[in-house]
Design an enzyme around this catalytic site. Sequence first.
Site, short mmCIF file in Angstrom:
data_model
loop_
_atom_site.label_atom_id
_atom_site.label_comp_id
_atom_site.label_asym_id
_atom_site.label_seq_id
_atom_site.Cartn_x
_atom_site.Cartn_y
_atom_site.Cartn_z
N LYS A 184 0.86 -1.19 0.00
CA LYS A 184 0.00 0.00 0.00
C LYS A 184 0.89 1.24 0.00
CE LYS A 184 -1.74 3.04 2.68
NZ LYS A 184 -1.95 4.15 1.77
N GLU B 5 9.57 1.11 10.98
CA GLU B 5 10.57 2.18 10.76
C GLU B 5 9.84 3.49 10.95
OE1 GLU B 5 13.63 1.67 10.44
OE2 GLU B 5 13.96 -0.25 9.43
N CYS C 94 13.36 10.70 7.38
CA CYS C 94 13.41 10.24 8.77
C CYS C 94 14.83 10.31 9.32
CB CYS C 94 12.87 8.82 8.87
SG CYS C 94 13.63 7.72 7.70
N GLU D 188 10.09 15.95 15.81
CA GLU D 188 10.52 15.74 14.42
C GLU D 188 9.81 16.78 13.55
OE1 GLU D 188 9.13 12.13 12.42
OE2 GLU D 188 11.09 12.05 11.45
P1 NDP Z 1 1.88 7.97 8.32
O1 NDP Z 1 2.14 7.17 9.50
O2 NDP Z 1 0.76 8.94 8.35
O3 NDP Z 1 1.59 7.04 7.05
C1 NDP Z 1 2.42 5.98 6.70
C2 NDP Z 1 1.64 4.96 5.92
O4 NDP Z 1 0.69 4.35 6.79
C3 NDP Z 1 0.83 5.55 4.77
O5 NDP Z 1 0.83 4.64 3.69
C4 NDP Z 1 -0.54 5.68 5.39
O6 NDP Z 1 -1.58 5.72 4.44
C5 NDP Z 1 -0.60 4.41 6.21
N1 NDP Z 1 -1.63 4.40 7.25
C6 NDP Z 1 -2.30 5.44 7.79
N2 NDP Z 1 -3.20 5.00 8.70
C7 NDP Z 1 -3.10 3.65 8.74
C8 NDP Z 1 -3.75 2.64 9.49
N3 NDP Z 1 -4.70 2.91 10.37
N4 NDP Z 1 -3.38 1.36 9.30
C9 NDP Z 1 -2.40 1.05 8.42
N5 NDP Z 1 -1.77 1.96 7.65
C10 NDP Z 1 -2.09 3.27 7.83
O7 NDP Z 1 3.26 8.66 7.99
P2 NDP Z 1 3.62 9.61 6.79
O8 NDP Z 1 3.21 9.02 5.51
O9 NDP Z 1 3.11 10.96 7.12
O10 NDP Z 1 5.24 9.57 6.80
C11 NDP Z 1 5.95 10.41 7.58
C12 NDP Z 1 6.49 9.70 8.79
O11 NDP Z 1 7.20 8.53 8.42
C13 NDP Z 1 7.52 10.54 9.53
O12 NDP Z 1 7.25 10.51 10.91
C14 NDP Z 1 8.85 9.84 9.29
O13 NDP Z 1 9.80 10.00 10.25
C15 NDP Z 1 8.45 8.43 9.10
N6 NDP Z 1 9.42 7.74 8.27
C16 NDP Z 1 10.29 6.84 8.84
C17 NDP Z 1 11.26 6.22 8.09
C18 NDP Z 1 12.16 5.20 8.70
O14 NDP Z 1 12.72 4.43 7.95
N7 NDP Z 1 12.32 5.14 10.00
C19 NDP Z 1 11.44 6.51 6.68
C20 NDP Z 1 10.48 7.43 6.18
C21 NDP Z 1 9.52 8.02 6.96
P3 NDP Z 1 -2.12 7.13 3.88
O15 NDP Z 1 -1.06 7.73 3.09
O16 NDP Z 1 -3.27 6.75 3.04
O17 NDP Z 1 -2.49 7.95 5.08
#
Ligand code: NDP
Length: 454
Positions: free
Chosen positions: A154, A229, A263, A356
């Site tokens: 997804k 992550e 991140c 962050e």
């Molecule tokens: P989110 O947590 O909002 O979303 C991440 C993914 O989870 C998206 O595909 C989102 O879908 C999906 N999602 C949302 N709600 C649910 C749910 N209830 N159940 C399952 N999946 C769900 O994060 P962001 O996309 O805003 O990304 C930014 C964050 O990611 C930052 O905090 C960053 O630090 C972290 N990050 C960490 C990394 C690492 O390797 N440690 C690397 C990159 C980012 P949808 O888009 O449809 O909301």
Amino acid sequence: MPTYTVINPATEQPVRTVPSTSAAETDAAIERAAAAQVSWRATAPGERAALLRAFAAEVGAHIEELAALEVAGSGHPVGAARWEAGQVRDVLAYYAGAPERAFGRQIPVAGGLDVTFAEPLGVVGLIVPWNFPMPILSWGLAPALAAGNTVVAKPAEMTPLTAIRIGELALAAGLPEGVFQVLPGKGSVVGQRLVDHPLVRKIVFTGSTEVGQQVMRGCAAQIKRLTLELGGKSANIVFADADLEKAAATAPSAVFDNAGQDCCARSRILVQRSVLDRFMELLEPALNAVRVGDPASEDTVMGPLISSAHREHVASYVPDGAPVAIRGTAPDGPGWWYPPTVLAPVSATDRAWTEEIFGPVVTVSAFGDEAEAIAMANDSPYGLSGSIWTRDVGRAIRVARGVETGNLSVNSHSSVRYWTPFGGFKQSGLGRELGPDALDSFTDVKNVFIATEE
Ligand code: NDP
């Protein structure tokens, strides 16, 4: 089927309409993946390896197309987007070597022989954030497939275009139907179904700590395997004996790459007090050289932020009266632009220090000695990345061992190499991706004792 429109963050114009997958369609895809896994796991290791190599080659033949999609759909500068597409190719090629090396062990026991097998888990659900749609997809996808699992991915709702295309390239390379499927749509629908569906045996989640906690709770209900992550608040620690010119010249890329939506962004620069003024003098021209503009232009270093709402969030860290020490420029007009910004000094209670930011805003603070630098770097619930600048090898190792974080670089700002392990300490995550042991988290070990005594 309902659809939604992907918006170009640099122009605010629609790019393409994509389907919004429903819960019922997600269930159907998971069932197809479970059916396909039966023959995928039985595919001879050499053949699975050959298919992964073909997939890597197919991606390699479409780097420009994938990069252009990421420029339009995510606002990434074209040079960075090419690198990201190249990473998908390279990660697939790296793990193509794994199926034929999925060794078990023979363990000495009395009365027979004991052997272990690394068995695939089944269907893996991959939930990807919007900041690096291609690399993060590949980090879970390649080892999961190599281990004999099938994958339902997804992509983030805002940035699905490259994942959809990579799914098509997999089929073009000869991967059987159902082995890798991409379902664009909402996290609360598709992501949640992946977490809740009993046929999904592992979730690989990259995203925010809040949603990660929710995913972890969901996985607990079925003792589902999970890699997380999550966020970061990483330090770039500069000692007085460092190559200050190099540390300052690279500090902007360490935090402003991908407009800070990274991140691993080193969003706290810690400088030894005796060289703080000199470091700031060197940082200013380095920051002013960060060219912010049209992501399709070859000389652009930094593009826009992903959305209007995210720009508002980033801007909230720089309220009126904030201690702006250096500020770059960004285009006016359409597009969700934000200039690279340095805040100094900030207090340890300032949100810009504690949270962050996920945007092009960095704080600079002074420290006295090694112990204080380590304490300041560790003053965070996160522990993902970081850099240490010093010419003293002993100090570099001492500080690296003292900083509670999963990925560090010394005299460099690099973060992720697909052939070394990647993951976070503390609230930055759970488990490790990439590196030579990545298949361990996509398999369960089966132990078989065979009696040989008559
Ligand atoms: P989110 O947590 O909002 O979303 C991440 C993914 O989870 C998206 O595909 C989102 O879908 C999906 N999602 C949302 N709600 C649910 C749910 N209830 N159940 C399952 N999946 C769900 O994060 P962001 O996309 O805003 O990304 C930014 C964050 O990611 C930052 O905090 C960053 O630090 C972290 N990050 C960490 C990394 C690492 O390797 N440690 C690397 C990159 C980012 P949808 O888009 O449809 O909301």
